[in-house]
Design a protein around this motif. Sequence first.
Motif, PDB file in Angstrom:
ATOM      1  N   HIS A  95       0.428   2.106   6.950  1.00 44.08           N
ATOM      2  CA  HIS A  95       1.736   2.143   6.286  1.00 44.08           C
ATOM      3  C   HIS A  95       2.648   1.182   7.032  1.00 44.08           C
ATOM      4  CE1 HIS A  95       1.995   5.106   9.479  1.00 44.08           C
ATOM      5  NE2 HIS A  95       3.306   5.224   9.348  1.00 44.08           N
ATOM      6  N   HIS A  96       3.921   1.115   6.631  1.00 41.79           N
ATOM      7  CA  HIS A  96       4.771   0.017   7.112  1.00 41.79           C
ATOM      8  C   HIS A  96       5.475   0.270   8.438  1.00 41.79           C
ATOM      9  CE1 HIS A  96       7.733   2.708   5.255  1.00 41.79           C
ATOM     10  NE2 HIS A  96       8.678   2.070   5.911  1.00 41.79           N
ATOM     11  N   SER A 116      -2.618  -4.252   3.474  1.00 47.68           N
ATOM     12  CA  SER A 116      -1.948  -2.959   3.275  1.00 47.68           C
ATOM     13  C   SER A 116      -1.875  -2.677   1.783  1.00 47.68           C
ATOM     14  CB  SER A 116      -0.527  -2.984   3.857  1.00 47.68           C
ATOM     15  OG  SER A 116       0.353  -3.721   3.019  1.00 47.68           O
ATOM     16  N   ALA A 120       3.429  -0.527   0.817  1.00 53.12           N
ATOM     17  CA  ALA A 120       3.738  -0.702   2.242  1.00 53.12           C
ATOM     18  C   ALA A 120       4.298  -2.095   2.491  1.00 53.12           C
ATOM     19  CB  ALA A 120       2.480  -0.467   3.083  1.00 53.12           C
ATOM     20  N   HIS A 154      -5.865   4.363  -1.463  1.00 55.24           N
ATOM     21  CA  HIS A 154      -4.448   4.742  -1.628  1.00 55.24           C
ATOM     22  C   HIS A 154      -4.339   5.608  -2.876  1.00 55.24           C
ATOM     23  CE1 HIS A 154      -0.159   4.624  -2.138  1.00 55.24           C
ATOM     24  NE2 HIS A 154      -0.232   3.901  -3.235  1.00 55.24           N
ATOM     25  N   THR A 160       4.785   8.258   3.503  1.00 55.94           N
ATOM     26  CA  THR A 160       5.557   7.222   2.794  1.00 55.94           C
ATOM     27  C   THR A 160       4.935   7.073   1.396  1.00 55.94           C
ATOM     28  OG1 THR A 160       4.165   5.304   3.346  1.00 55.94           O
ATOM     29  CG2 THR A 160       5.794   5.970   4.999  1.00 55.94           C
ATOM     30  N   ASP A 163       0.999   4.979   1.912  1.00 60.56           N
ATOM     31  CA  ASP A 163      -0.035   5.405   2.868  1.00 60.56           C
ATOM     32  C   ASP A 163      -1.439   5.077   2.365  1.00 60.56           C
ATOM     33  OD1 ASP A 163       2.211   6.609   3.911  1.00 60.56           O
ATOM     34  OD2 ASP A 163       1.425   8.643   3.871  1.00 60.56           O
TER      35      ASP A 163
END
Length: 283
Positions: A95-96, A116, A120, A154, A160, A163
């Motif tokens: 995640h970010h 990602s 993200a 995902h 979030t 994720d």
Amino acid sequence: MRKSVVIRFTMLVLCCGGMWLAFTQAPQPTKLDVVKLTDDLYVIHNHYVPGNTTVLITNEGVVLVDDKFPQDANNIVAEVKKLSTQPIKYVINTHHHGDHTGGNPRLQQLGAQIISTEEARQNMVDGKQPGLTNVTFEHHATVYLGGKKAELYHWGRAHTNGDLVVLFPAQRVLAAGDMFTNGDDVPELIDYSGGGSGKEWTSTLDSALKLDFDRVVPGHGPVTNKQQMQKYRQSTLDLRNRVHEMIVAKKTKADVEKMLRTEFHFADLHIARSLDGLLVEMQ
Ligand SMILES: [Zn+2]
């Protein structure tokens, strides 16, 4: 400090505090330990902050999952060099948050591609984070390298909105990101501003738990097993039910806050980031 106090402090730092620490305070790198899971899979671990880095070694290059804070990047590279002479080719960001993506710019300099979810990456753009991911996907992607593979999934919102989890099928290991942290049994920080959801967290975990694995590398904390992740999943449901029943009983916001602090050990940051979102979601 009691363990729960340590965790409370940790979680305080890691999710939004992490970004702040990373870019304004330039803290010293954390001492890193390397945990061997199999002959080709390792975890670069430290005590809770920053997040875990998982390392897949192949004869065509190295794959990492998450890369901690910026100040940890060179130490990660040094630890990987002890395990393999191959370059780091791919870094997967679960995640970010800055305690999982901080090493991106350095690793990109060294030639790595960062992967990602699209969500993200968008959160990174919105947060003006350096080291934006190079490759994104929507639901499922697989990295094939040196005859080995890492499967990326995902499903939806949890910690979030972006994720992902990474399954290493041959090693029967899952890298879970902050969808599952080991050391507490509550979904500590639901990052509503980053698209997180306390309500959807349970079903997102259910999808992850359908995968075939034995051991789990949590976003933070020691490597553990699938049973512990199952238990954590139950705590996400308990939290939802408890907030919902208080809303139905027309309890005040202050009552819900008090309950979250006493029963689920929410600290100020978690109240600030999660309470309003929970009250809207759990009606
Ligand atoms: Zn996080």
